[in-house]
Design an enzyme around this catalytic site. Structure first.
Site, PDB file in Angstrom:
ATOM      1  N   ASN A   1      -1.960  -0.625   6.714  1.00 26.60           N
ATOM      2  CA  ASN A   1      -1.406  -1.880   7.229  1.00 26.60           C
ATOM      3  C   ASN A   1      -0.405  -2.519   6.263  1.00 26.60           C
ATOM      4  O   ASN A   1      -0.296  -3.728   6.152  1.00 26.60           O
ATOM      5  CB  ASN A   1      -2.524  -2.850   7.640  1.00 26.60           C
ATOM      6  CG  ASN A   1      -3.438  -3.210   6.490  1.00 26.60           C
ATOM      7  OD1 ASN A   1      -3.360  -2.616   5.428  1.00 26.60           O
ATOM      8  ND2 ASN A   1      -4.290  -4.198   6.693  1.00 26.60           N
TER       9      ASN A   1
ATOM     10  N   THR B   1      -4.891  -9.016   9.590  1.00 27.17           N
ATOM     11  CA  THR B   1      -5.247  -7.706   9.010  1.00 27.17           C
ATOM     12  C   THR B   1      -4.940  -6.578   9.989  1.00 27.17           C
ATOM     13  O   THR B   1      -4.424  -5.529   9.610  1.00 27.17           O
ATOM     14  CB  THR B   1      -6.757  -7.680   8.660  1.00 27.17           C
ATOM     15  OG1 THR B   1      -7.018  -8.745   7.753  1.00 27.17           O
ATOM     16  CG2 THR B   1      -7.169  -6.356   8.033  1.00 27.17           C
TER      17      THR B   1
ATOM     18  N   TYR C   1     -12.062  -2.785  -4.044  1.00 25.36           N
ATOM     19  CA  TYR C   1     -12.545  -3.056  -2.685  1.00 25.36           C
ATOM     20  C   TYR C   1     -14.076  -3.056  -2.585  1.00 25.36           C
ATOM     21  O   TYR C   1     -14.624  -2.796  -1.512  1.00 25.36           O
ATOM     22  CB  TYR C   1     -11.966  -2.017  -1.721  1.00 25.36           C
ATOM     23  CG  TYR C   1     -10.533  -2.301  -1.294  1.00 25.36           C
ATOM     24  CD1 TYR C   1     -10.194  -3.460  -0.588  1.00 25.36           C
ATOM     25  CD2 TYR C   1      -9.512  -1.399  -1.567  1.00 25.36           C
ATOM     26  CE1 TYR C   1      -8.894  -3.708  -0.178  1.00 25.36           C
ATOM     27  CE2 TYR C   1      -8.201  -1.646  -1.158  1.00 25.36           C
ATOM     28  CZ  TYR C   1      -7.906  -2.801  -0.463  1.00 25.36           C
ATOM     29  OH  TYR C   1      -6.611  -3.062  -0.040  1.00 25.36           O
TER      30      TYR C   1
ATOM     31  N   HIS D   1      -1.497  -5.629   1.077  1.00 26.94           N
ATOM     32  CA  HIS D   1      -2.733  -6.395   0.877  1.00 26.94           C
ATOM     33  C   HIS D   1      -2.334  -7.701   0.207  1.00 26.94           C
ATOM     34  O   HIS D   1      -1.477  -7.707  -0.674  1.00 26.94           O
ATOM     35  CB  HIS D   1      -3.709  -5.643  -0.044  1.00 26.94           C
ATOM     36  CG  HIS D   1      -4.823  -6.525  -0.536  1.00 26.94           C
ATOM     37  ND1 HIS D   1      -5.973  -6.747   0.196  1.00 26.94           N
ATOM     38  CD2 HIS D   1      -4.928  -7.307  -1.646  1.00 26.94           C
ATOM     39  CE1 HIS D   1      -6.748  -7.604  -0.460  1.00 26.94           C
ATOM     40  NE2 HIS D   1      -6.139  -7.953  -1.574  1.00 26.94           N
TER      41      HIS D   1
ATOM     42  N   ARG E   1       2.975  -7.384   8.734  1.00 26.99           N
ATOM     43  CA  ARG E   1       2.185  -6.407   9.492  1.00 26.99           C
ATOM     44  C   ARG E   1       2.584  -6.363  10.968  1.00 26.99           C
ATOM     45  O   ARG E   1       2.545  -5.310  11.602  1.00 26.99           O
ATOM     46  CB  ARG E   1       0.696  -6.711   9.344  1.00 26.99           C
ATOM     47  CG  ARG E   1       0.157  -6.360   7.954  1.00 26.99           C
ATOM     48  CD  ARG E   1      -1.230  -6.911   7.783  1.00 26.99           C
ATOM     49  NE  ARG E   1      -1.857  -6.550   6.528  1.00 26.99           N
ATOM     50  CZ  ARG E   1      -2.868  -7.221   5.993  1.00 26.99           C
ATOM     51  NH1 ARG E   1      -3.358  -8.292   6.606  1.00 26.99           N
ATOM     52  NH2 ARG E   1      -3.409  -6.846   4.863  1.00 26.99           N
TER      53      ARG E   1
ATOM     54  N   GLU F   1      -8.045 -10.813  -8.525  1.00 22.35           N
ATOM     55  CA  GLU F   1      -7.190  -9.670  -8.186  1.00 22.35           C
ATOM     56  C   GLU F   1      -5.976  -9.586  -9.103  1.00 22.35           C
ATOM     57  O   GLU F   1      -5.527  -8.491  -9.448  1.00 22.35           O
ATOM     58  CB  GLU F   1      -6.787  -9.761  -6.710  1.00 22.35           C
ATOM     59  CG  GLU F   1      -7.984  -9.566  -5.789  1.00 22.35           C
ATOM     60  CD  GLU F   1      -7.652  -9.619  -4.308  1.00 22.35           C
ATOM     61  OE1 GLU F   1      -6.481  -9.836  -3.947  1.00 22.35           O
ATOM     62  OE2 GLU F   1      -8.585  -9.428  -3.498  1.00 22.35           O
TER      63      GLU F   1
ATOM     64  N   LYS G   1       0.846  -1.180   0.000  1.00 16.46           N
ATOM     65  CA  LYS G   1       0.000   0.000   0.000  1.00 16.46           C
ATOM     66  C   LYS G   1       0.897   1.252   0.000  1.00 16.46           C
ATOM     67  O   LYS G   1       2.118   1.143   0.260  1.00 16.46           O
ATOM     68  CB  LYS G   1      -0.915  -0.035   1.230  1.00 16.46           C
ATOM     69  CG  LYS G   1      -1.896  -1.208   1.173  1.00 16.46           C
ATOM     70  CD  LYS G   1      -2.860  -1.204   2.332  1.00 16.46           C
ATOM     71  CE  LYS G   1      -3.836  -2.370   2.185  1.00 16.46           C
ATOM     72  NZ  LYS G   1      -4.829  -2.419   3.293  1.00 16.46           N
TER      73      LYS G   1
HETATM   74  P1  CMP Z   1      -6.785  -5.328   3.212  1.00 13.65           P
HETATM   75  O1  CMP Z   1      -6.139  -6.661   3.318  1.00 13.65           O
HETATM   76  O2  CMP Z   1      -6.309  -4.425   2.134  1.00 13.65           O
HETATM   77  O3  CMP Z   1      -8.359  -5.555   3.015  1.00 13.65           O
HETATM   78  C1  CMP Z   1      -9.305  -4.560   3.376  1.00 13.65           C
HETATM   79  C2  CMP Z   1      -8.699  -3.456   4.185  1.00 13.65           C
HETATM   80  O4  CMP Z   1      -9.594  -2.664   4.933  1.00 13.65           O
HETATM   81  C3  CMP Z   1      -7.778  -4.053   5.218  1.00 13.65           C
HETATM   82  O5  CMP Z   1      -6.642  -4.588   4.605  1.00 13.65           O
HETATM   83  C4  CMP Z   1      -7.543  -2.848   6.131  1.00 13.65           C
HETATM   84  O6  CMP Z   1      -6.511  -2.022   5.681  1.00 13.65           O
HETATM   85  C5  CMP Z   1      -8.832  -2.062   5.974  1.00 13.65           C
HETATM   86  N1  CMP Z   1      -9.600  -2.006   7.221  1.00 13.65           N
HETATM   87  C6  CMP Z   1      -9.820  -0.890   7.938  1.00 13.65           C
HETATM   88  N2  CMP Z   1     -10.560  -1.154   9.009  1.00 13.65           N
HETATM   89  C7  CMP Z   1     -10.842  -2.471   8.995  1.00 13.65           C
HETATM   90  C8  CMP Z   1     -11.563  -3.333   9.843  1.00 13.65           C
HETATM   91  N3  CMP Z   1     -12.171  -2.883  10.947  1.00 13.65           N
HETATM   92  N4  CMP Z   1     -11.624  -4.634   9.507  1.00 13.65           N
HETATM   93  C9  CMP Z   1     -11.018  -5.096   8.398  1.00 13.65           C
HETATM   94  N5  CMP Z   1     -10.315  -4.306   7.537  1.00 13.65           N
HETATM   95  C10 CMP Z   1     -10.216  -3.008   7.827  1.00 13.65           C
END
Ligand code: CMP
Length: 156
Positions: free
Chosen positions: A119, A98, A56, A122, A109, A133, A16
């Site tokens: 974070n 996550t 997303y 992805h 992470r 994807e 990211k």
């Molecule tokens: P990613 O793996 O990119 O998939 C969805 C993204 O939403 C996740 O990583 C986080 O960066 C973001 N995100 C923010 N808040 C939340 C949450 N409460 N639960 C899950 N994903 C979240």
């Protein structure tokens, strides 16, 4: 020796904008390489809001959606196709939970994240999503099939 539960897979991993801006490209590529996974395709992409929302879409009704779109469009991301035995699960485990507060030390992470939206990376969460994807970011001709000499040691 063959192993019945292993299969060659491809998955989508991207840094990211926080990962790119913090200079973590080399560190994360290094972890992929040290795990003996293969990078089959790689490029920097700056997503438009429209493309980010498409990527997303499954999260469109979540409270964190706008913050997520804002973040992933704030700078370039580094997208890669990563290939190897059970690559979807293996990369998920390298990436960690996550929520960086729950991600174990030793994971990407766990070692580098301290924010749920920023974070660092992805990674695809299933083989079905990996296929979608990968197609979102890469044309088939951009994905190269090759083997590294070290792979012979890990034949399965
Ligand atoms: P990613 O793996 O990119 O998939 C969805 C993204 O939403 C996740 O990583 C986080 O960066 C973001 N995100 C923010 N808040 C939340 C949450 N409460 N639960 C899950 N994903 C979240």
């Amino acid at each position: 020796m063959t192993h019945p539960n292993l299969r060659m897979e491809k998955t989508l991993l991207f840094l990211k904008p926080d990962g790119v801006m913090r200079g973590l490209i080399g560190e994360i590529i290094s972890r992929i390489e040290k795990k003996c996974l293969i990078i089959s395709a790689i490029k920097l992409v700056w997503l438009t809001r429209e493309k980010a929302k498409e990527f997303y879409l499954v999260h469109k009704d979540k409270t964190f959606f706008e913050a997520l779109i804002e973040h992933v469009t704030s700078g370039p991301i580094l997208a890669m196709v990563v290939q190897g035995p059970n690559a979807v699960n293996v990369v998920r485990r390298l990436v960690g939970e996550t929520n960086p507060f729950e991600a174990l030390p030793g994971t990407i992470r766990g070692d580098f994240g301290l924010d749920l939206t920023k974070n660092v990376v992805h990674a695809s969460d299933s083989t079905e999503n990996a296929e979608k994807e990968i197609a979102f970011f890469f044309q088939p001709q951009e994905i190269l099939e090759y083997q590294k000499p070290t792979e012979a040691k890990f034949a399965f």
